[in-house]
Design an enzyme around this catalytic site. Structure first.
Site, PDB file in Angstrom:
ATOM      1  N   ASN A  32      19.732 101.273  44.432  1.00 12.63           N
ATOM      2  CA  ASN A  32      18.856 102.006  45.345  1.00 12.63           C
ATOM      3  C   ASN A  32      17.545 102.426  44.693  1.00 12.63           C
ATOM      4  O   ASN A  32      17.431 102.502  43.461  1.00 12.63           O
ATOM      5  CB  ASN A  32      19.572 103.256  45.864  1.00 12.63           C
ATOM      6  N   HIS A  33      16.576 102.698  45.536  1.00 12.07           N
ATOM      7  CA  HIS A  33      15.330 103.330  45.121  1.00 12.07           C
ATOM      8  C   HIS A  33      15.301 104.741  45.709  1.00 12.07           C
ATOM      9  O   HIS A  33      16.029 105.051  46.655  1.00 12.07           O
ATOM     10  CB  HIS A  33      14.121 102.556  45.653  1.00 12.07           C
ATOM     11  N   LYS A  34      14.455 105.566  45.156  1.00  8.44           N
ATOM     12  CA  LYS A  34      14.235 106.886  45.716  1.00  8.44           C
ATOM     13  C   LYS A  34      13.601 106.718  47.103  1.00  8.44           C
ATOM     14  O   LYS A  34      12.621 105.992  47.262  1.00  8.44           O
ATOM     15  CB  LYS A  34      13.319 107.694  44.793  1.00  8.44           C
ATOM     16  N   MET A  35      14.167 107.383  48.105  1.00 10.65           N
ATOM     17  CA  MET A  35      13.760 107.081  49.488  1.00 10.65           C
ATOM     18  C   MET A  35      13.178 108.263  50.252  1.00 10.65           C
ATOM     19  O   MET A  35      12.944 108.164  51.454  1.00 10.65           O
ATOM     20  CB  MET A  35      14.959 106.525  50.260  1.00 10.65           C
TER      21      MET A  35
ATOM     22  N   THR B 118       8.816 103.754  48.558  1.00 15.94           N
ATOM     23  CA  THR B 118      10.033 103.541  47.759  1.00 15.94           C
ATOM     24  C   THR B 118       9.736 102.738  46.499  1.00 15.94           C
ATOM     25  O   THR B 118      10.657 102.407  45.747  1.00 15.94           O
ATOM     26  CB  THR B 118      11.090 102.783  48.577  1.00 15.94           C
TER      27      THR B 118
END
Length: 215
Positions: free
Chosen positions: A88-91, A96
């Site tokens: 995941n990426h920071k959302m 992102t």
């Protein structure tokens, strides 16, 4: 010939005595601090990978906060992939884009910016068809069948048949009473000798015989 140990790397022996290289018991080929694999769960790959852990869970790193937990007697076809939370990426921002990932001074701290998610779990006796993708934090119950090329998210109940993107329940394999009985019997926890003696009842769906065979 005795039944292969769950620590056997290539458990399929061909008629000429050679071992089938592309079928493995995952427990024998995965040594990863964030992956737990039960006995006799096997995977198949037509292009045999050098690193089975990276092959099935490419974004799960030794320092990842989440885990991949796989039960016993699983059957994973070619192309099964677990996308875990470390992908995941920071959302919660406007973008992102992982700027820190490409900055050597901040690379080490980037992982801390990604919210930790729950473990990804697969129950016992689960069949994942070809090219199935399992998304972060999915929990797949025991006895589940997942159709080829499905994308699985969230919770899948025990003994469901699911397919599609997103994977949806197509039917239940057995009635609720039978499912409860199978979970109570938990044949996958029996000694392998008892399982082999009860093989006909297990693969033949004979609940009375399975109960009678319980050690």
């Amino acid at each position: 010939m005795p039944y292969p140990s769950p620590d056997t790397q290539n458990p399929v022996t061909l008629p000429d005595g050679t071992r089938l290289p592309n079928n493995v018991f995952l427990k024998a080929v995965i040594d990863h601090p964030r992956i737990e694999v039960g006995d006799y769960t096997y995977a198949n790959a037509f292009d045999v990978p050098k690193d089975w852990a990276a092959h099935i869970a490419p974004y799960l790193f030794p320092t990842s906060p989440d885990r991949l937990i796989i039960g016993k007697f699983g059957q994973f076809a070619d192309g099964v992939t677990f996308i875990t939370h470390s992908a995941n990426h920071k959302m919660d921002g406007f973008s992102t884009y992982p700027f820190a990932l490409h900055d050597p001074d901040r690379f080490g701290s980037y992982a801390a910016t990604i919210p930790a998610g729950r473990d990804t779990e697969v129950g016992h006796d689960v069949w994942l068809g070809k090219d199935v993708t399992v998304l972060p934090g999915a929990r797949i119950g025991s006895g589940v069948i997942v159709g080829a090329k499905s994308v699985v998210a969230g919770d899948v109940p025990d003994y469901a048949v699911v397919a599609g993107n997103p994977a949806r329940i197509r039917r239940m394999r057995f009635d609720p009473g039978t499912v409860t009985a199978l979970l109570d019997l938990a044949w996958w926890d029996w000694p392998i000798e008892a399982i082999l003696k009860a093989e006909e009842a297990i693969v033949g769906a004979d609940l009375a015989a399975l109960r009678a065979a319980a050690p």
